[in-house]
Write an enzyme that holds these catalytic residues in place. Structure first.
Site, PDB file in Angstrom:
ATOM      1  N   GLY A 239       0.619  -1.201  -0.008  1.00 17.37           N
ATOM      2  CA  GLY A 239       0.183  -0.016   0.042  1.00 17.37           C
ATOM      3  C   GLY A 239       0.691   1.189  -0.216  1.00 17.37           C
ATOM      4  O   GLY A 239       0.022   2.458  -0.189  1.00 17.37           O
ATOM      5  N   GLY A 275       3.977  -3.840  -3.370  1.00 19.71           N
ATOM      6  CA  GLY A 275       4.236  -4.046  -4.556  1.00 19.71           C
ATOM      7  C   GLY A 275       4.601  -2.897  -5.443  1.00 19.71           C
ATOM      8  O   GLY A 275       5.693  -2.773  -6.141  1.00 19.71           O
ATOM      9  N   ARG A 276       3.627  -1.913  -5.543  1.00 16.10           N
ATOM     10  CA  ARG A 276       3.656  -0.557  -6.380  1.00 16.10           C
ATOM     11  C   ARG A 276       5.173   0.101  -5.911  1.00 16.10           C
ATOM     12  O   ARG A 276       5.805   0.865  -6.648  1.00 16.10           O
ATOM     13  CB  ARG A 276       2.684   0.344  -5.786  1.00 16.10           C
ATOM     14  N   TYR A 316      -8.406   4.513 -13.391  1.00 12.56           N
ATOM     15  CA  TYR A 316      -8.463   5.176 -11.870  1.00 12.56           C
ATOM     16  C   TYR A 316      -8.123   6.793 -11.918  1.00 12.56           C
ATOM     17  O   TYR A 316      -7.720   7.448 -11.355  1.00 12.56           O
ATOM     18  CB  TYR A 316      -7.187   4.591 -11.080  1.00 12.56           C
ATOM     19  N   CYS A 342     -10.474   1.949 -30.074  1.00 13.85           N
ATOM     20  CA  CYS A 342     -11.763   2.714 -30.504  1.00 13.85           C
ATOM     21  C   CYS A 342     -12.570   2.895 -29.196  1.00 13.85           C
ATOM     22  O   CYS A 342     -13.552   2.395 -28.878  1.00 13.85           O
ATOM     23  CB  CYS A 342     -12.544   1.833 -31.280  1.00 13.85           C
ATOM     24  N   GLU A 343     -12.171   3.620 -28.251  1.00 12.00           N
ATOM     25  CA  GLU A 343     -12.845   4.216 -26.993  1.00 12.00           C
ATOM     26  C   GLU A 343     -12.383   5.379 -26.566  1.00 12.00           C
ATOM     27  O   GLU A 343     -11.149   5.769 -26.736  1.00 12.00           O
ATOM     28  CB  GLU A 343     -12.316   3.291 -25.785  1.00 12.00           C
ATOM     29  N   TYR A 370       1.586  -2.464 -12.017  1.00 11.61           N
ATOM     30  CA  TYR A 370       0.092  -2.498 -12.518  1.00 11.61           C
ATOM     31  C   TYR A 370       0.082  -2.006 -14.241  1.00 11.61           C
ATOM     32  O   TYR A 370      -1.078  -1.327 -14.303  1.00 11.61           O
ATOM     33  CB  TYR A 370      -0.847  -1.820 -11.761  1.00 11.61           C
TER      34      TYR A 370
END
Ligand code: LLP
Length: 418
Positions: A239, A275-276, A316, A342-343, A370
């Protein structure tokens, strides 16, 4: 990101030019720094050198085998959330006994596999999961070491999609009900209660939520002690945030010094699942401008990386810095950096003041966590290549996906006989 610097007006990863990497391996391409991964991991290891416990890298952040191998060699344990992640750890030479199995929906099949491979501990998230694990362990004639993941109901003050420690979230066991579940666990066959675990969210930039959670967990540890249930370890999850823009997250040493102070005098090992904070600022996503498309309202730079390569901005509202690999002098304009998918949600960055030309290579910074791990094949785009830089050498650690990779396992229907 100290391992990504300009020299002679070109952005380098360690001593490798990102222009050369783009030419050799193509774009889009994830580029990681071995030195950065190593330093980030060692900052945890040094801070914990005087306490019992382990640093269990959260595989989900970046699960490339070469990255897991690098961390395993440095002594890391791992935090996994699926059978696939455990198989990766094993394939990379990691030690299952130093591995924690987290996750809210472990299947009996995954439990059996993990028991067979002797994972160090299961972080159990519900009474139902506990019963299932007891069954599986009994059937296999084994004992599962268990830590209950409790939900301490603290506000991590981060993006709602990556906040996990509130009552409203699906994660963990309500801390107010935890004593009951511990008592049940204590009596169940095939289960050995060894610890307590929490993970309150990701990209935390303040210490208070971590320390509040720790206080609540220590109260639980004491209550359990009074009831004759003695825990051996406490796991504070991952975290810790990183700097993407101007965030000032606590340093690893400050965070862990506070935790160690609070644990002093107790006979508890300390586990963490970062992790991050190990991976994010150890990698960039390298991409190339295909077209510049200025319009009356907005200027778009269409690049060859897209939301399938990095979904964080779309999912996010994540902000990641964009650097031009070989900046040229010229007038800055405001650009949206968008991909070919295409978004409308397909953007990597918005409103960036840059001087751009067609063909420029760009680096989307802070992409080591991520990024690739959440990438997909949407729009039938092969996933990007991954390169690990070590000094002046660049190693391809994952090939760009080919069409054969894309359709592997798909079957055409057989034509009817008549
Ligand atoms: N342990 C558990 C049980 C977790 O669920 C997570 C992350 C970690 C450890 C590692 O947390 P970290 O140190 O990386 O914050 N995809 C999102 C982040 C999702 C985090 C999910 N759980 C993003 O790109 O921001």
């Amino acid at each position: 990101m100290p391992h990504f610097n300009y020299r002679n007006n070109t952005l380098l990863a360690e001593r490798c030019s990102l222009e050369d990497i783009a030419t050799e391996f193509g774009t889009p391409c994830y580029v990681y720094s071995k030195a950065a991964f190593t330093e980030h991991y060692l900052s945890y290891q040094r801070a914990l050198s005087d306490v019992k416990g382990n640093i269990c890298y959260a595989v989900k952040a970046n699960s490339n085998l070469a990255i897991l191998q690098l961390l395993a060699k440095l002594g890391a344990g791992f935090d996994i959330v699926s059978k696939g992640e455990l198989q990766r750890v094993i394939a990379a030479g990691g030690d299952p006994q130093k591995t924690l199995f987290s996750g809210v929906g472990k299947t009996p099949e995954e439990m059996a596999f993990a028991l067979e491979k002797q994972v160090g501990c299961f972080n159990v998230e519900s009474s139902e999961e506990l019963l299932a694990l007891s069954e599986v362990a009994r059937a296999a004639g084994k004992t599962a070491a268990v830590s209950l993941r409790v939900n301490p109901d603290v506000d991590a003050k981060t993006h709602p999609y990556i906040s996990t420690g509130l009552k409203d979230n699906k994660f963990g066991i309500d801390i107010n009900l935890a004593v009951e579940v511990y008592q049940k666990a204590h009596d169940l066959p095939g289960i050995e209660v060894v610890g307590v675990d929490c993970h309150i969210g990701s990209q935390l930039t303040q210490l208070e939520p971590f320390l509040d959670a720790l206080e609540r967990i220590l109260m639980l540890v004491d209550k359990l002690h009074d009831l004759g249930i003695e825990l051996q370890h406490i796991d504070l999850g991952g975290g810790l945030g990183v700097t993407y823009n101007d965030e000032k997250p606590p340093a690893v040493t400050d965070y862990l010094n506070r935790v160690k102070q609070r644990l002093a005098g107790r006979n508890l090992s300390l586990f963490l699942e970062p992790g991050r904070s190990i991976a994010a600022n150890a990698g960039v996503l390298l991409t190339q401008v295909i077209y510049l498309k200025p319009t009356a309202h907005k200027n778009f730079a269409v690049v060859d990386a897209a939301m399938n390569d990095n979904i964080r901005p779309a999912l996010y509202q994540a902000w990641q810095k964009v650097q031009v690999v070989s900046p040229k002098s010229g007038k800055n304009r405001q650009w949206d950096i968008v991909g070919p998918v295409c978004e409308t949600g397909d953007f990597l960055a918005k409103n960036r003041e840059l001087s751009l030309a067609q063909g420029d290579r760009l680096a989307l910074m802070s992409s080591g966590a991520y990024g690739f791990a959440m990438s997909s094949n949407y729009n039938s785009r092969g996933r990007a290549a991954e390169v690990l830089v070590d000094g002046d050498r660049a190693h391809l650690i994952r090939e760009r996906e080919s069409f054969t990779d894309l359709i592997r396992g798909e079957h055409l229907l057989k034509e009817a006989a008549d």
